[in-house]
Motif scaffolding. Sequence first.
Motif, PDB file in Angstrom:
ATOM      1  N   ALA A 166     -42.366  24.588  -1.177  1.00  0.00           N
ATOM      2  CA  ALA A 166     -43.071  23.662  -0.285  1.00  0.00           C
ATOM      3  C   ALA A 166     -44.581  23.852  -0.375  1.00  0.00           C
ATOM      4  CB  ALA A 166     -42.611  23.893   1.160  1.00  0.00           C
ATOM      5  N   VAL A 167     -45.280  22.855   0.175  1.00  0.00           N
ATOM      6  CA  VAL A 167     -46.736  22.913   0.327  1.00  0.00           C
ATOM      7  C   VAL A 167     -47.030  22.631   1.796  1.00  0.00           C
ATOM      8  CG1 VAL A 167     -48.912  21.742  -0.245  1.00  0.00           C
ATOM      9  CG2 VAL A 167     -47.168  22.006  -1.986  1.00  0.00           C
ATOM     10  N   ILE A 168     -47.964  23.363   2.394  1.00  0.00           N
ATOM     11  CA  ILE A 168     -48.476  22.926   3.705  1.00  0.00           C
ATOM     12  C   ILE A 168     -49.894  22.425   3.474  1.00  0.00           C
ATOM     13  CG2 ILE A 168     -48.865  23.445   6.123  1.00  0.00           C
ATOM     14  CD1 ILE A 168     -46.936  25.711   6.003  1.00  0.00           C
ATOM     15  N   PHE A 169     -50.098  21.151   3.792  1.00  0.00           N
ATOM     16  CA  PHE A 169     -51.355  20.460   3.496  1.00  0.00           C
ATOM     17  C   PHE A 169     -51.941  19.992   4.821  1.00  0.00           C
ATOM     18  CE2 PHE A 169     -53.279  16.266   1.952  1.00  0.00           C
ATOM     19  CZ  PHE A 169     -54.390  16.865   1.390  1.00  0.00           C
ATOM     20  N   ASN A 170     -53.208  20.296   5.047  1.00  0.00           N
ATOM     21  CA  ASN A 170     -53.868  19.913   6.295  1.00  0.00           C
ATOM     22  C   ASN A 170     -55.007  18.962   5.960  1.00  0.00           C
ATOM     23  OD1 ASN A 170     -56.032  21.659   8.671  1.00  0.00           O
ATOM     24  ND2 ASN A 170     -54.769  19.866   8.992  1.00  0.00           N
ATOM     25  N   ASN A 171     -54.868  17.713   6.402  1.00  0.00           N
ATOM     26  CA  ASN A 171     -55.875  16.693   6.094  1.00  0.00           C
ATOM     27  C   ASN A 171     -56.044  15.760   7.283  1.00  0.00           C
ATOM     28  OD1 ASN A 171     -57.646  15.027   4.673  1.00  0.00           O
ATOM     29  ND2 ASN A 171     -56.001  13.740   3.898  1.00  0.00           N
ATOM     30  N   ILE A 198     -41.314  20.169  -1.130  1.00  0.00           N
ATOM     31  CA  ILE A 198     -41.400  19.502   0.168  1.00  0.00           C
ATOM     32  C   ILE A 198     -42.832  19.672   0.676  1.00  0.00           C
ATOM     33  CG2 ILE A 198     -40.658  19.679   2.590  1.00  0.00           C
ATOM     34  CD1 ILE A 198     -37.880  20.365   1.424  1.00  0.00           C
ATOM     35  N   ALA A 199     -43.384  18.620   1.264  1.00  0.00           N
ATOM     36  CA  ALA A 199     -44.738  18.703   1.818  1.00  0.00           C
ATOM     37  C   ALA A 199     -44.668  18.698   3.338  1.00  0.00           C
ATOM     38  CB  ALA A 199     -45.578  17.527   1.335  1.00  0.00           C
ATOM     39  N   ILE A 200     -45.233  19.735   3.937  1.00  0.00           N
ATOM     40  CA  ILE A 200     -45.434  19.745   5.389  1.00  0.00           C
ATOM     41  C   ILE A 200     -46.889  19.318   5.571  1.00  0.00           C
ATOM     42  CG2 ILE A 200     -45.472  21.188   7.468  1.00  0.00           C
ATOM     43  CD1 ILE A 200     -43.339  22.987   6.055  1.00  0.00           C
ATOM     44  N   SER A 201     -47.079  18.063   5.998  1.00  0.00           N
ATOM     45  CA  SER A 201     -48.417  17.469   5.979  1.00  0.00           C
ATOM     46  C   SER A 201     -48.969  17.424   7.399  1.00  0.00           C
ATOM     47  CB  SER A 201     -48.344  16.058   5.373  1.00  0.00           C
ATOM     48  OG  SER A 201     -49.644  15.575   5.157  1.00  0.00           O
ATOM     49  N   ASP A 202     -49.837  18.373   7.691  1.00  0.00           N
ATOM     50  CA  ASP A 202     -50.416  18.522   9.035  1.00  0.00           C
ATOM     51  C   ASP A 202     -51.593  17.557   9.136  1.00  0.00           C
ATOM     52  OD1 ASP A 202     -51.924  19.293  11.211  1.00  0.00           O
ATOM     53  OD2 ASP A 202     -51.857  21.439  10.772  1.00  0.00           O
ATOM     54  N   GLU A 203     -51.330  16.402   9.790  1.00  0.00           N
ATOM     55  CA  GLU A 203     -52.340  15.339   9.870  1.00  0.00           C
ATOM     56  C   GLU A 203     -52.845  15.183  11.303  1.00  0.00           C
ATOM     57  OE1 GLU A 203     -50.825  11.855   7.729  1.00  0.00           O
ATOM     58  OE2 GLU A 203     -50.009  13.148   6.151  1.00  0.00           O
ATOM     59  N   SER A 220     -47.419   8.310   2.415  1.00  0.00           N
ATOM     60  CA  SER A 220     -47.486   6.991   1.775  1.00  0.00           C
ATOM     61  C   SER A 220     -47.687   7.068   0.261  1.00  0.00           C
ATOM     62  CB  SER A 220     -48.649   6.179   2.355  1.00  0.00           C
ATOM     63  OG  SER A 220     -48.504   6.073   3.734  1.00  0.00           O
ATOM     64  N   GLU A 221     -47.911   8.242  -0.272  1.00  0.00           N
ATOM     65  CA  GLU A 221     -48.166   8.363  -1.712  1.00  0.00           C
ATOM     66  C   GLU A 221     -46.859   8.158  -2.496  1.00  0.00           C
ATOM     67  OE1 GLU A 221     -51.194   9.046  -3.444  1.00  0.00           O
ATOM     68  OE2 GLU A 221     -51.917   8.433  -1.473  1.00  0.00           O
ATOM     69  N   PRO A 222     -46.978   7.671  -3.744  1.00  0.00           N
ATOM     70  CA  PRO A 222     -45.773   7.456  -4.556  1.00  0.00           C
ATOM     71  C   PRO A 222     -44.927   8.728  -4.659  1.00  0.00           C
ATOM     72  CG  PRO A 222     -47.716   6.566  -5.668  1.00  0.00           C
ATOM     73  CD  PRO A 222     -48.211   7.280  -4.442  1.00  0.00           C
ATOM     74  N   GLY A 223     -43.640   8.580  -4.421  1.00  0.00           N
ATOM     75  CA  GLY A 223     -42.709   9.704  -4.560  1.00  0.00           C
ATOM     76  C   GLY A 223     -42.672  10.643  -3.377  1.00  0.00           C
ATOM     77  N   MET A 224     -43.503  10.373  -2.324  1.00  0.00           N
ATOM     78  CA  MET A 224     -43.609  11.336  -1.222  1.00  0.00           C
ATOM     79  C   MET A 224     -42.736  10.980  -0.015  1.00  0.00           C
ATOM     80  SD  MET A 224     -45.365  13.681  -2.466  1.00  0.00           S
ATOM     81  CE  MET A 224     -45.718  14.742  -1.067  1.00  0.00           C
ATOM     82  N   GLY A 225     -42.212   9.735   0.025  1.00  0.00           N
ATOM     83  CA  GLY A 225     -41.455   9.274   1.203  1.00  0.00           C
ATOM     84  C   GLY A 225     -40.246  10.141   1.503  1.00  0.00           C
ATOM     85  N   GLU A 226     -39.613  10.664   0.480  1.00  0.00           N
ATOM     86  CA  GLU A 226     -38.379  11.438   0.679  1.00  0.00           C
ATOM     87  C   GLU A 226     -38.636  12.937   0.821  1.00  0.00           C
ATOM     88  OE1 GLU A 226     -37.142   8.084   0.893  1.00  0.00           O
ATOM     89  OE2 GLU A 226     -35.599   9.625   1.124  1.00  0.00           O
ATOM     90  N   ARG A 227     -39.911  13.347   0.709  1.00  0.00           N
ATOM     91  CA  ARG A 227     -40.161  14.800   0.678  1.00  0.00           C
ATOM     92  C   ARG A 227     -41.268  15.226   1.637  1.00  0.00           C
ATOM     93  NH1 ARG A 227     -40.249  16.704  -4.160  1.00  0.00           N
ATOM     94  NH2 ARG A 227     -39.530  14.911  -5.331  1.00  0.00           N
ATOM     95  N   THR A 228     -41.755  14.312   2.486  1.00  0.00           N
ATOM     96  CA  THR A 228     -42.899  14.663   3.337  1.00  0.00           C
ATOM     97  C   THR A 228     -42.523  14.706   4.813  1.00  0.00           C
ATOM     98  OG1 THR A 228     -44.401  13.606   1.763  1.00  0.00           O
ATOM     99  CG2 THR A 228     -45.278  14.041   3.957  1.00  0.00           C
TER     100      THR A 228
END
Length: 398
Positions: A166-171, A198-203, A220-228
Amino acid sequence: MRSGLPMRFHPVFQTMPTTIFETMSGLARTHGALNLGQGFPDAPGPEDLRRLAAEAVIHGSNQYAPSRGLPELRAAVVEHYGRMQGVGLTPEGVLITSGATEAIAASVLAVVRPGDEVVVFEPVYDAYVPLIERAGGIAIRVRLSPPHWRITEDLLTDVAGPDTRAVIFNNPLNPAGRAFDADEVATVARFCVRHDLIAISDEVWEHVIFDGRPHRSLLSEPGMGERTLKIGSAGKMFGLTGWKIGFVCGAAEIVDPVAKAHQFLTFASAPNLQTAVAAGLAWPEDRFLAMRAAMQASRDRLTSGLAAQGYVTTASEGTYFLCVDLRASGVDLTDEDFCRRLVTDFGVAAIPVSAFMTGEARDTAPETGVVRLCFAKADAVLDEAIEKLGRARAMLGG
Ligand code: GLN
């Protein structure tokens, strides 16, 4: 180690330090300092939402809400993100949590197995690494550098391996105040797709973003709907940080295991606050833009005031924060030493950014010359803080 504790407790205590926010807010109280450390507004928050919450306590239910959240709030989250960000969700893909910190904890518990690697970007929000490690995972740190804090393909080369999960991304990024641009968000998305992560996207700062920038959800990025897993925060959206109402959003299949983890963390969140947040999410866009404009004016006030006192700051594109570059400002102290002197001798609490750089990132020296300041404060408070910071620079500068 403190004596008197059973030995078996010590490893747990060692991996769970007191957070820098609690430490600095405590020092601010002890020294009667202006608190530009922990990120919270000093305004009381929107009165209409506070009244709705108060009325819901008197007239609504005060028993457990459904574990996944009140149906009207889950529907409001779907409507809000569809209208504001073009993100397509269903109520089954929305989970309400007790703040974004719980949302992150539940997501990590649902995703990370012992031995899994999780990529984080440094400076890294202080909750991520302790949670990854308590879940048995290993944090892989990718260091971003001031003043631009840019994410590039190069930085991500050779970062992921067979155990990376996984990635934890804060944006936008706390504490750097960066709102990553379309290229950078696309770079993170491609990295996730390439390595099946898997992306844990802390928005949580999605509404606290300046200069007309749009917020770009990783979902909303391509390929991310099933993994974010997209995480949001009513506290940050409405300047009501004590409410602790957060959201986890995504495809129903991936939100489902997070909802299972949430059952055993807090189970459910305060129903009156959920009712009020549902009303807030339906606000017309103008009200969000007005809050954003007011916060941007506070950013500009602190930025120009500090510049007049000789401080060099990095651009704040989002969040409640801007950063001071100590060495460029002529102050030859580490961020920790500066923050300690600042709160005890000059009456301003701030946050040393090295607290967000918890380990050895690849090929990098520790970054110890950056201090975070919160500008979500009244003009008079900012002006007084600027004056005190000016005195600090005059006394502590070279
Ligand atoms: N998000 C807040 C900050 O960055 C802190 C929240 C907390 O203390 N848990 O200052």
